[in-house]
Design an enzyme around this catalytic site. Structure first.
Site, PDB file in Angstrom:
ATOM      1  N   LEU A 112       0.845  -1.210   0.000  1.00 20.38           N
ATOM      2  CA  LEU A 112       0.000   0.000   0.000  1.00 20.38           C
ATOM      3  C   LEU A 112       0.868   1.244   0.000  1.00 20.38           C
ATOM      4  O   LEU A 112       0.760   2.126   0.865  1.00 20.38           O
ATOM      5  CB  LEU A 112      -0.937  -0.009   1.210  1.00 20.38           C
ATOM      6  CG  LEU A 112      -2.205   0.841   1.036  1.00 20.38           C
ATOM      7  CD1 LEU A 112      -3.160   0.165   0.040  1.00 20.38           C
ATOM      8  CD2 LEU A 112      -2.895   1.074   2.371  1.00 20.38           C
ATOM      9  N   GLY A 113       1.718   1.359  -1.014  1.00 21.82           N
ATOM     10  CA  GLY A 113       2.482   2.586  -1.227  1.00 21.82           C
ATOM     11  C   GLY A 113       1.639   3.564  -2.023  1.00 21.82           C
ATOM     12  O   GLY A 113       0.406   3.456  -2.047  1.00 21.82           O
ATOM     13  N   ARG A 114       2.253   4.511  -2.686  1.00 21.35           N
ATOM     14  CA  ARG A 114       1.520   5.524  -3.452  1.00 21.35           C
ATOM     15  C   ARG A 114       0.579   4.861  -4.457  1.00 21.35           C
ATOM     16  O   ARG A 114      -0.597   5.181  -4.547  1.00 21.35           O
ATOM     17  CB  ARG A 114       2.497   6.419  -4.192  1.00 21.35           C
ATOM     18  CG  ARG A 114       3.464   7.220  -3.333  1.00 21.35           C
ATOM     19  CD  ARG A 114       4.426   7.934  -4.246  1.00 21.35           C
ATOM     20  NE  ARG A 114       5.384   8.768  -3.555  1.00 21.35           N
ATOM     21  CZ  ARG A 114       6.615   8.383  -3.247  1.00 21.35           C
ATOM     22  NH1 ARG A 114       7.027   7.170  -3.547  1.00 21.35           N
ATOM     23  NH2 ARG A 114       7.447   9.213  -2.647  1.00 21.35           N
ATOM     24  N   ILE A 115       1.109   3.910  -5.232  1.00 21.98           N
ATOM     25  CA  ILE A 115       0.308   3.325  -6.306  1.00 21.98           C
ATOM     26  C   ILE A 115      -0.760   2.399  -5.732  1.00 21.98           C
ATOM     27  O   ILE A 115      -1.930   2.451  -6.118  1.00 21.98           O
ATOM     28  CB  ILE A 115       1.219   2.599  -7.323  1.00 21.98           C
ATOM     29  CG1 ILE A 115       2.123   3.610  -8.032  1.00 21.98           C
ATOM     30  CG2 ILE A 115       0.393   1.793  -8.320  1.00 21.98           C
ATOM     31  CD1 ILE A 115       3.198   2.995  -8.917  1.00 21.98           C
ATOM     32  N   ILE A 144       1.136  -5.015 -11.665  1.00 20.74           N
ATOM     33  CA  ILE A 144       1.650  -3.809 -12.325  1.00 20.74           C
ATOM     34  C   ILE A 144       2.952  -3.372 -11.661  1.00 20.74           C
ATOM     35  O   ILE A 144       3.427  -2.253 -11.881  1.00 20.74           O
ATOM     36  CB  ILE A 144       0.637  -2.638 -12.252  1.00 20.74           C
ATOM     37  CG1 ILE A 144       0.269  -2.306 -10.801  1.00 20.74           C
ATOM     38  CG2 ILE A 144      -0.597  -2.935 -13.097  1.00 20.74           C
ATOM     39  CD1 ILE A 144      -0.415  -0.959 -10.638  1.00 20.74           C
ATOM     40  N   ARG A 169       6.586  -5.432 -10.578  1.00 27.04           N
ATOM     41  CA  ARG A 169       7.710  -6.013 -11.292  1.00 27.04           C
ATOM     42  C   ARG A 169       7.488  -7.524 -11.368  1.00 27.04           C
ATOM     43  O   ARG A 169       6.920  -8.129 -10.449  1.00 27.04           O
ATOM     44  CB  ARG A 169       9.026  -5.744 -10.543  1.00 27.04           C
ATOM     45  CG  ARG A 169       9.535  -4.311 -10.673  1.00 27.04           C
ATOM     46  CD  ARG A 169      10.053  -4.005 -12.052  1.00 27.04           C
ATOM     47  NE  ARG A 169      10.688  -2.687 -12.151  1.00 27.04           N
ATOM     48  CZ  ARG A 169      10.055  -1.566 -12.489  1.00 27.04           C
ATOM     49  NH1 ARG A 169       8.751  -1.595 -12.731  1.00 27.04           N
ATOM     50  NH2 ARG A 169      10.716  -0.420 -12.572  1.00 27.04           N
ATOM     51  N   ASP A 208       1.289  -6.673 -16.495  1.00 29.44           N
ATOM     52  CA  ASP A 208       1.949  -5.621 -17.262  1.00 29.44           C
ATOM     53  C   ASP A 208       3.462  -5.795 -17.255  1.00 29.44           C
ATOM     54  O   ASP A 208       4.199  -5.017 -17.870  1.00 29.44           O
ATOM     55  CB  ASP A 208       1.586  -4.236 -16.674  1.00 29.44           C
ATOM     56  CG  ASP A 208       2.064  -3.077 -17.535  1.00 29.44           C
ATOM     57  OD1 ASP A 208       2.651  -2.116 -16.979  1.00 29.44           O
ATOM     58  OD2 ASP A 208       1.886  -3.143 -18.776  1.00 29.44           O
ATOM     59  N   GLU A 258      11.101  -9.631 -20.182  1.00 30.08           N
ATOM     60  CA  GLU A 258      10.402  -8.711 -21.076  1.00 30.08           C
ATOM     61  C   GLU A 258      11.424  -7.883 -21.879  1.00 30.08           C
ATOM     62  O   GLU A 258      12.526  -7.615 -21.361  1.00 30.08           O
ATOM     63  CB  GLU A 258       9.466  -7.805 -20.277  1.00 30.08           C
ATOM     64  CG  GLU A 258      10.176  -6.837 -19.359  1.00 30.08           C
ATOM     65  CD  GLU A 258       9.211  -6.029 -18.475  1.00 30.08           C
ATOM     66  OE1 GLU A 258       9.317  -4.802 -18.525  1.00 30.08           O
ATOM     67  OE2 GLU A 258       8.378  -6.642 -17.768  1.00 30.08           O
ATOM     68  N   HIS A 306       4.145  -3.575 -20.401  1.00 27.00           N
ATOM     69  CA  HIS A 306       4.823  -2.713 -19.419  1.00 27.00           C
ATOM     70  C   HIS A 306       4.613  -1.240 -19.780  1.00 27.00           C
ATOM     71  O   HIS A 306       5.568  -0.498 -20.053  1.00 27.00           O
ATOM     72  CB  HIS A 306       6.314  -3.038 -19.343  1.00 27.00           C
ATOM     73  CG  HIS A 306       6.973  -2.440 -18.123  1.00 27.00           C
ATOM     74  ND1 HIS A 306       8.169  -2.902 -17.627  1.00 27.00           N
ATOM     75  CD2 HIS A 306       6.606  -1.442 -17.302  1.00 27.00           C
ATOM     76  CE1 HIS A 306       8.517  -2.196 -16.564  1.00 27.00           C
ATOM     77  NE2 HIS A 306       7.577  -1.300 -16.343  1.00 27.00           N
TER      78      HIS A 306
HETATM   79  C1  8YV Z   1       9.413   2.801 -16.504  1.00 26.94           C
HETATM   80  C2  8YV Z   1       8.365   1.719 -14.691  1.00 26.94           C
HETATM   81  O1  8YV Z   1       9.745   4.054 -16.112  1.00 26.94           O
HETATM   82  O2  8YV Z   1       8.209   3.617 -13.369  1.00 26.94           O
HETATM   83  C3  8YV Z   1       8.717   2.511 -13.490  1.00 26.94           C
HETATM   84  O3  8YV Z   1       9.495   1.995 -12.682  1.00 26.94           O
HETATM   85  O4  8YV Z   1       8.347   0.541 -14.659  1.00 26.94           O
HETATM   86  C4  8YV Z   1       8.096   2.412 -15.943  1.00 26.94           C
HETATM   87  O5  8YV Z   1       7.262   3.511 -15.773  1.00 26.94           O
HETATM   88  C5  8YV Z   1       9.338   2.625 -17.963  1.00 26.94           C
HETATM   89  O6  8YV Z   1      10.082   1.498 -18.221  1.00 26.94           O
HETATM   90  C6  8YV Z   1       9.840   3.828 -18.723  1.00 26.94           C
HETATM   91  O7  8YV Z   1      10.447   3.481 -19.912  1.00 26.94           O
END
Ligand code: 8YV
Length: 314
Positions: A152-155, A231, A233, A257, A262, A280
């Site tokens: 539960l961070g910002r995102i 969304i 890693r 995502d 990848e 992604h």
């Molecule tokens: C990357 C992301 O910045 O914010 C991140 O950590 O995974 C993406 O938004 C993206 O790979 C930009 O090229």
């Protein structure tokens, strides 16, 4: 005055590149044919590295830059930056949080709707003539579902707030109870969180401690009707366990995502009908990428002007 030498790891949109070339001496690592020779030539004069969340900066790259002062990440995730190498040499690190929070949360909601209502299949159904033969199969209701937010961070917080709008029952797992989570249940154990959820959304930052935090036990607990949304890693999910469960039906479905290796996906994903695959692009809008580029450049400019960094990680 000599423009500071910056090692650029990956490409940026033209609107950023033009401004960076104007303010700095940019050395495009990603365009070099002989990267070892390129680093030998450019590394000693490099004062900063400009990278991306997906590319980072590994220890070898950092070691090739003996006068490195700063690594500026275009992205919120800095897991691909060797922070230990930076700490050992007092190298500063910045990222671009906040400006991409809405986009990432928006895409997570879109992925939930697409997966739960089968919208990717419905599009094909309407387009390929299947509809003439019969109605699209019934799907799953989103409103009122039980949502688990892993991190539960910002995102993660932004995702939870959006899902409140769907009258979902929200629970979360984090390093501890959060002050800004009124009305949401705190369930620290990821297995317990998955067991009480219809939808598990993985939003936590990737670290060595979170590697494969979504493991076979979590996936089994989410179950044959469960939906996994990632969304964050790929490293946060045991991808082999995920594929096994999606193929066997032990897990209902997944919307992803991010992927190991990848942009090359494990071909097992391509044979599955119970997945939504995204390239992604959670932060991938013009507005957000412009804001990310501005913040990345502002950090660089602040550093070379001897001013405080705007969004320091280290
Ligand atoms: C990357 C992301 O910045 O914010 C991140 O950590 O995974 C993406 O938004 C993206 O790979 C930009 O090229």
């Amino acid at each position: 005055m000599t423009k500071p030498h910056i090692l650029q790891i990956g490409a940026y949109p033209d609107w950023d590149q033009v401004l960076m070339d104007a303010d700095f001496t940019m050395h495009r690592y990603f365009e070099s044919a002989d990267k070892a020779a390129f680093l030998a030539a450019v590394g000693p004069k490099t004062r900063a590295i400009a990278t991306r969340g997906d590319l980072g900066a590994h220890a070898t790259l950092i070691a090739a830059c003996p006068n490195l002062e700063l690594i500026s990440v275009y992205g919120v995730g800095y897991d691909a930056v060797d922070l230990d190498a930076c700490r050992a040499r007092g190298i500063r690190v910045t990222n671009t949080p906040d400006v991409l929070t809405d986009d990432c949360a928006d895409l997570a909601v879109g992925m939930i709707l697409m997966l739960s209502r089968g919208m990717h299949k419905a599009e094909a159904w309407a387009r390929d003539g299947s509809w003439v033969k019969g109605g699209f199969p019934l799907q799953r209701k989103v409103s009122g579902a039980r949502a688990g937010i892993l991190g539960l961070g910002r995102i993660g917080h932004a995702v939870a707030r959006r899902l409140e709008g769907f009258d979902m029952e929200i629970a979360y797992s984090a390093t501890g109870p959060k002050d800004n989570a009124a009305g949401w249940d705190y369930i620290p154990d990821p297995v317990a969180l998955a067991a009480r959820s219809d939808i598990l959304v993985v939003t936590l930052a990737a670290t060595a401690a979170t590697r494969h935090i979504v493991n076979r036990q979590v996936i089994k607990a989410l179950g044959p009707q469960g939906m996994l949304i990632n969304i964050s890693r790929a490293a946060n999910v045991d991808e082999t366990a995920l594929l096994d469960a999606l193929e066997s039906g032990a897990l209902g479905s997944a919307a992803l995502d991010v992927f190991e290796g990848e942009p090359n996906l494990n071909p097992r994903f391509l044979a599955l009908r119970n997945v939504v695959l995204q390239p992604h692009h959670a932060s991938g809008t013009v507005e957000t990428r412009k804001a990310m580029g501005q913040l990345m450049r502002d950090n660089l400019t602040a550093h070379f002007a001897g001013k405080p960094l705007l969004t320091p990680v280290l």
